[in-house]
Write a protein that holds these residues in place. Structure first.
Motif, PDB file in Angstrom:
ATOM      1  N   SER A 246      -4.725 -22.518  15.095  1.00  0.00           N
ATOM      2  CA  SER A 246      -6.147 -23.388  15.714  1.00  0.00           C
ATOM      3  C   SER A 246      -7.241 -22.027  15.530  1.00  0.00           C
ATOM      4  CB  SER A 246      -6.022 -23.893  16.787  1.00  0.00           C
ATOM      5  OG  SER A 246      -7.332 -24.174  17.586  1.00  0.00           O
ATOM      6  N   GLU A 247      -7.065 -20.787  15.890  1.00  0.00           N
ATOM      7  CA  GLU A 247      -7.801 -19.787  15.773  1.00  0.00           C
ATOM      8  C   GLU A 247      -8.152 -19.303  14.642  1.00  0.00           C
ATOM      9  OE1 GLU A 247      -6.677 -16.330  18.128  1.00  0.00           O
ATOM     10  OE2 GLU A 247      -5.664 -17.642  19.571  1.00  0.00           O
ATOM     11  N   TYR A 248      -7.302 -19.618  13.544  1.00  0.00           N
ATOM     12  CA  TYR A 248      -7.498 -19.305  12.222  1.00  0.00           C
ATOM     13  C   TYR A 248      -8.419 -20.227  11.583  1.00  0.00           C
ATOM     14  CZ  TYR A 248      -6.796 -18.858   7.034  1.00  0.00           C
ATOM     15  OH  TYR A 248      -7.101 -18.882   5.849  1.00  0.00           O
ATOM     16  N   LYS A 249      -8.036 -21.596  11.646  1.00  0.00           N
ATOM     17  CA  LYS A 249      -9.004 -22.489  11.393  1.00  0.00           C
ATOM     18  C   LYS A 249     -10.455 -22.240  11.759  1.00  0.00           C
ATOM     19  CE  LYS A 249      -9.590 -27.525  10.539  1.00  0.00           C
ATOM     20  NZ  LYS A 249     -11.229 -27.588  10.742  1.00  0.00           N
ATOM     21  N   THR A 250     -10.883 -21.872  13.240  1.00  0.00           N
ATOM     22  CA  THR A 250     -12.102 -21.585  13.547  1.00  0.00           C
ATOM     23  C   THR A 250     -12.530 -20.695  13.000  1.00  0.00           C
ATOM     24  OG1 THR A 250     -11.479 -22.624  15.607  1.00  0.00           O
ATOM     25  CG2 THR A 250     -13.471 -21.058  15.715  1.00  0.00           C
ATOM     26  N   LEU A 251     -11.944 -19.408  12.752  1.00  0.00           N
ATOM     27  CA  LEU A 251     -12.440 -18.238  12.128  1.00  0.00           C
ATOM     28  C   LEU A 251     -12.979 -18.630  10.466  1.00  0.00           C
ATOM     29  CD1 LEU A 251     -13.000 -15.366  12.492  1.00  0.00           C
ATOM     30  CD2 LEU A 251     -10.733 -14.832  11.757  1.00  0.00           C
ATOM     31  N   VAL A 252     -12.082 -19.081   9.907  1.00  0.00           N
ATOM     32  CA  VAL A 252     -12.319 -19.682   8.610  1.00  0.00           C
ATOM     33  C   VAL A 252     -13.533 -20.318   8.496  1.00  0.00           C
ATOM     34  CG1 VAL A 252     -11.684 -20.955   6.430  1.00  0.00           C
ATOM     35  CG2 VAL A 252     -10.173 -19.510   7.683  1.00  0.00           C
ATOM     36  N   ASP A 253     -13.803 -21.429   9.145  1.00  0.00           N
ATOM     37  CA  ASP A 253     -14.820 -22.289   9.166  1.00  0.00           C
ATOM     38  C   ASP A 253     -16.193 -21.546   9.565  1.00  0.00           C
ATOM     39  OD1 ASP A 253     -13.425 -24.458   8.642  1.00  0.00           O
ATOM     40  OD2 ASP A 253     -13.170 -25.351  10.624  1.00  0.00           O
ATOM     41  N   GLU A 254     -15.995 -20.809  10.534  1.00  0.00           N
ATOM     42  CA  GLU A 254     -17.306 -19.833  10.839  1.00  0.00           C
ATOM     43  C   GLU A 254     -17.495 -18.752   9.849  1.00  0.00           C
ATOM     44  OE1 GLU A 254     -18.333 -16.702  14.453  1.00  0.00           O
ATOM     45  OE2 GLU A 254     -16.724 -18.099  14.647  1.00  0.00           O
ATOM     46  N   GLN A 255     -16.579 -18.108   9.178  1.00  0.00           N
ATOM     47  CA  GLN A 255     -17.076 -17.333   8.007  1.00  0.00           C
ATOM     48  C   GLN A 255     -17.594 -18.082   6.762  1.00  0.00           C
ATOM     49  OE1 GLN A 255     -14.920 -13.637   7.251  1.00  0.00           O
ATOM     50  NE2 GLN A 255     -13.743 -13.929   9.130  1.00  0.00           N
ATOM     51  N   ILE A 256     -17.126 -19.296   6.535  1.00  0.00           N
ATOM     52  CA  ILE A 256     -17.230 -19.986   5.478  1.00  0.00           C
ATOM     53  C   ILE A 256     -19.058 -20.220   5.549  1.00  0.00           C
ATOM     54  CG2 ILE A 256     -17.327 -22.254   4.585  1.00  0.00           C
ATOM     55  CD1 ILE A 256     -14.310 -22.077   4.387  1.00  0.00           C
ATOM     56  N   THR A 257     -19.578 -20.605   6.957  1.00  0.00           N
ATOM     57  CA  THR A 257     -20.675 -20.968   7.186  1.00  0.00           C
ATOM     58  C   THR A 257     -21.546 -19.527   6.864  1.00  0.00           C
ATOM     59  OG1 THR A 257     -20.185 -22.866   8.626  1.00  0.00           O
ATOM     60  CG2 THR A 257     -22.273 -21.980   8.906  1.00  0.00           C
ATOM     61  N   PHE A 258     -21.143 -18.682   7.607  1.00  0.00           N
ATOM     62  CA  PHE A 258     -21.855 -17.432   7.740  1.00  0.00           C
ATOM     63  C   PHE A 258     -22.283 -16.654   6.273  1.00  0.00           C
ATOM     64  CE2 PHE A 258     -22.068 -12.587   8.049  1.00  0.00           C
ATOM     65  CZ  PHE A 258     -23.075 -12.645   8.863  1.00  0.00           C
ATOM     66  N   TYR A 259     -21.390 -16.910   5.331  1.00  0.00           N
ATOM     67  CA  TYR A 259     -21.247 -16.339   4.135  1.00  0.00           C
ATOM     68  C   TYR A 259     -21.961 -17.352   3.052  1.00  0.00           C
ATOM     69  CZ  TYR A 259     -18.879 -12.319   5.706  1.00  0.00           C
ATOM     70  OH  TYR A 259     -18.508 -10.853   6.316  1.00  0.00           O
ATOM     71  N   ASP A 260     -22.105 -18.625   3.487  1.00  0.00           N
ATOM     72  CA  ASP A 260     -22.537 -19.825   2.697  1.00  0.00           C
ATOM     73  C   ASP A 260     -21.791 -20.107   1.417  1.00  0.00           C
ATOM     74  OD1 ASP A 260     -25.160 -19.527   4.116  1.00  0.00           O
ATOM     75  OD2 ASP A 260     -25.890 -17.824   2.908  1.00  0.00           O
ATOM     76  N   ASP A 262     -19.071 -22.600  -0.414  1.00  0.00           N
ATOM     77  CA  ASP A 262     -19.217 -24.123  -0.623  1.00  0.00           C
ATOM     78  C   ASP A 262     -17.925 -24.531   0.092  1.00  0.00           C
ATOM     79  OD1 ASP A 262     -19.120 -26.392  -1.473  1.00  0.00           O
ATOM     80  OD2 ASP A 262     -20.078 -26.188  -3.506  1.00  0.00           O
ATOM     81  N   LYS A 263     -18.185 -25.137   1.154  1.00  0.00           N
ATOM     82  CA  LYS A 263     -16.584 -25.704   1.642  1.00  0.00           C
ATOM     83  C   LYS A 263     -16.084 -26.583   0.745  1.00  0.00           C
ATOM     84  CE  LYS A 263     -14.124 -26.113   5.266  1.00  0.00           C
ATOM     85  NZ  LYS A 263     -14.471 -26.906   6.477  1.00  0.00           N
ATOM     86  N   ALA A 264     -16.681 -27.484  -0.131  1.00  0.00           N
ATOM     87  CA  ALA A 264     -15.913 -28.262  -1.009  1.00  0.00           C
ATOM     88  C   ALA A 264     -14.835 -27.436  -2.095  1.00  0.00           C
ATOM     89  CB  ALA A 264     -16.879 -29.074  -1.821  1.00  0.00           C
ATOM     90  N   LYS A 265     -15.456 -26.087  -2.211  1.00  0.00           N
ATOM     91  CA  LYS A 265     -14.832 -25.222  -3.462  1.00  0.00           C
ATOM     92  C   LYS A 265     -13.607 -24.917  -2.526  1.00  0.00           C
ATOM     93  CE  LYS A 265     -18.392 -24.131  -6.589  1.00  0.00           C
ATOM     94  NZ  LYS A 265     -19.270 -23.008  -7.109  1.00  0.00           N
ATOM     95  N   TYR A 266     -13.822 -24.396  -1.417  1.00  0.00           N
ATOM     96  CA  TYR A 266     -12.650 -23.846  -0.416  1.00  0.00           C
ATOM     97  C   TYR A 266     -11.552 -25.048  -0.282  1.00  0.00           C
ATOM     98  CZ  TYR A 266     -10.044 -22.327   3.607  1.00  0.00           C
ATOM     99  OH  TYR A 266      -9.025 -22.056   4.391  1.00  0.00           O
ATOM    100  N   ASN A 267     -11.808 -26.254  -0.285  1.00  0.00           N
ATOM    101  CA  ASN A 267     -10.968 -27.085   0.015  1.00  0.00           C
ATOM    102  C   ASN A 267     -10.267 -27.237  -1.299  1.00  0.00           C
ATOM    103  OD1 ASN A 267     -11.476 -27.838   2.529  1.00  0.00           O
ATOM    104  ND2 ASN A 267     -13.194 -29.333   2.079  1.00  0.00           N
ATOM    105  N   SER A 285     -15.683 -16.383  -3.986  1.00  0.00           N
ATOM    106  CA  SER A 285     -15.876 -16.165  -2.575  1.00  0.00           C
ATOM    107  C   SER A 285     -16.471 -14.540  -2.292  1.00  0.00           C
ATOM    108  CB  SER A 285     -14.827 -16.312  -1.572  1.00  0.00           C
ATOM    109  OG  SER A 285     -13.711 -15.721  -1.991  1.00  0.00           O
ATOM    110  N   ARG A 286     -15.784 -13.790  -3.108  1.00  0.00           N
ATOM    111  CA  ARG A 286     -16.193 -12.390  -3.205  1.00  0.00           C
ATOM    112  C   ARG A 286     -17.574 -12.042  -3.312  1.00  0.00           C
ATOM    113  NH1 ARG A 286     -15.116  -6.934  -6.584  1.00  0.00           N
ATOM    114  NH2 ARG A 286     -16.089  -5.524  -5.175  1.00  0.00           N
ATOM    115  N   GLU A 287     -17.927 -12.703  -4.471  1.00  0.00           N
ATOM    116  CA  GLU A 287     -19.428 -12.682  -4.853  1.00  0.00           C
ATOM    117  C   GLU A 287     -20.478 -13.259  -3.661  1.00  0.00           C
ATOM    118  OE1 GLU A 287     -19.523 -14.765  -8.595  1.00  0.00           O
ATOM    119  OE2 GLU A 287     -18.572 -13.052  -9.626  1.00  0.00           O
ATOM    120  N   LYS A 288     -20.098 -14.337  -3.169  1.00  0.00           N
ATOM    121  CA  LYS A 288     -20.612 -14.944  -2.048  1.00  0.00           C
ATOM    122  C   LYS A 288     -20.922 -13.804  -1.060  1.00  0.00           C
ATOM    123  CE  LYS A 288     -22.437 -18.609  -2.141  1.00  0.00           C
ATOM    124  NZ  LYS A 288     -23.725 -19.059  -2.211  1.00  0.00           N
TER     125      LYS A 288
END
Length: 391
Positions: A246-260, A262-267, A285-288
């Protein structure tokens, strides 16, 4: 053990040292080291320039006022340049560590591959699930056939025998999922012992087979009692892994938003099976991440380094805790090894039970080898502890 099997299917963590993951991480570290070495060389050259300019200044006389002013200005420019170089070094480290943190974060997600370990150990867990099923023991089924024939003659004539029959039916019905240890095991054993004491010479077949069944029940009961302690540890690990997930999912979602990102690409990355698709997202993701950090460094957020450091420590914490939980899993597997090794003497335990226990012990050895091959708890913890370069 059903709990452990379910736990494996949902939350098993395969901490594989993946070549693609290492490529991204090593590339980040290599570029970081090149930048830091370049800055270090700039510092050395800067120091040499300041030293030379200072020496030149000391050789000038009071009359050479104009040259002195010019040298002092050059020294000041070099000092200003030195400050810029010194300020740039921690930024390079933070940018590199930020990229490493996200790369390692998504690597954890790809490490969660429950099917790999489950398929590798499927034979063991299938057998273990049937281990306490009395219907899989010929010693019991042969005895049960004789017992049923005997009981049909006693049925309804003796309330004690009727009660004993109900308890025997209870442990015989595998759908009840009642563990064969503790009070139920003692009740059945006592009941069969009572039946044995009431058998006549005409019940020779049942009489000869009953001691074997009592030994079998005692063997299974003792084993299941000890195994239940180990099962409780899996339950604890399962709960902690769910919390960590649960903590992991929250952290991933937060960092994906912070670094802009694309959530669709992550999925798509999560479901990707081709190495090229997995690698493509990691590069993307590294470039972003790098682009966002450069944007923040340009004065768009005064506290950006503190935010990135927070993410770094959160990723590091999750990695270390994954490693610790994996270590506990390995420790429990080794406890199972010790448990099976106790049931190898056919003079003390049911011979059929011993044979099945030895067979399971062999399968468990393979499970452990697979586990050690795929899980490296100590190395994972050690690598996580030194995954970043200090500012």
């Amino acid at each position: 053990m059903r709990l452990y099997l379910s736990f494996l299917l949902i939350f098993s963590i395969i901490l594989i040292s993946n070549a693609q993951d290492n490529t991204i991480s090593e590339q980040i570290k290599t570029e970081r080291d090149i930048e830091l070495n370049s800055l270090q060389n700039d510092l050395v050259n800067n120091k040499i320039k300041i030293t030379n300019l200072t020496e030149q200044l000391s050789l000038l006389s009071k009359k050479e006022y104009g040259q002195k002013i010019e040298l002092q200005e050059q020294i000041q420019r070099e000092l200003d340049n030195r400050i810029k170089i010194l300020e740039e070094s921690p930024k390079v480290k933070i940018k590199s560590n930020g990229q490493l943190a996200f790369a390692e974060l998504i690597k954890i997600q790809k490490d969660i591959q429950p099917a790999k370990l489950y398929l590798a150990s499927n034979g063991f867990y299938t057998k273990l699930g049937k281990f306490d099923n009395l219907q899989n023991y010929s010693e019991f089924t042969s005895w049960k056939k004789e017992y049923d024939s005997w009981y049909q003659k006693k049925k309804g004539k003796n309330t004690t025998f009727d009660y004993i029959d109900k308890t025997i039916a209870l442990i015989t019905d595998s759908s009840n999922e009642i563990p064969l240890f503790g009070s139920i095991s003692q009740t059945v054993t006592s009941g069969i012992t009572l039946i044995l004491s009431n058998l006549k010479s005409r019940d020779e077949n049942l009489m000869s087979k009953t001691p074997q069944v009592l030994t079998l029940l005692n063997s299974i009961g003792q084993f299941e009692s000890e195994k239940s302690i180990l099962d409780n540890e899996w339950k604890t690990i399962d709960g902690e892994l769910k919390e960590l997930q649960s903590e992991y999912k929250t952290l991933v979602d937060e960092q994906i938003t912070f670094y802009d990102i694309d959530k669709a690409k992550y999925n798509l990355f999560l479901s990707a099976t081709l190495d090229s698709d997995i690698s493509k997202f990691k590069v993307y993701s590294r470039e972003k991440v790098l682009k966002k950090l450069q944007f923040l460094d340009n004065g768009n957020n005064q506290n950006w380094m503190g935010k990135v450091e927070t993410y770094m420590h959160q990723v590091q914490s999750i990695r270390i805790r994954f490693g610790q939980l994996t270590g506990r899993m390995l420790d429990n597997i080794e406890k199972y090894e010790k448990l099976f090794s106790k049931y190898t003497d056919p003079n003390k335990f049911s011979s059929e039970f011993v044979t099945k226990a030895q067979d399971l012990g062999t399968d468990l050895k393979q499970v452990k080898e697979n586990f050690i091959l795929q899980f490296k708890p100590n190395k994972y913890i050690e690598d996580s502890a030194v995954m970043y370069i200090k500012r």
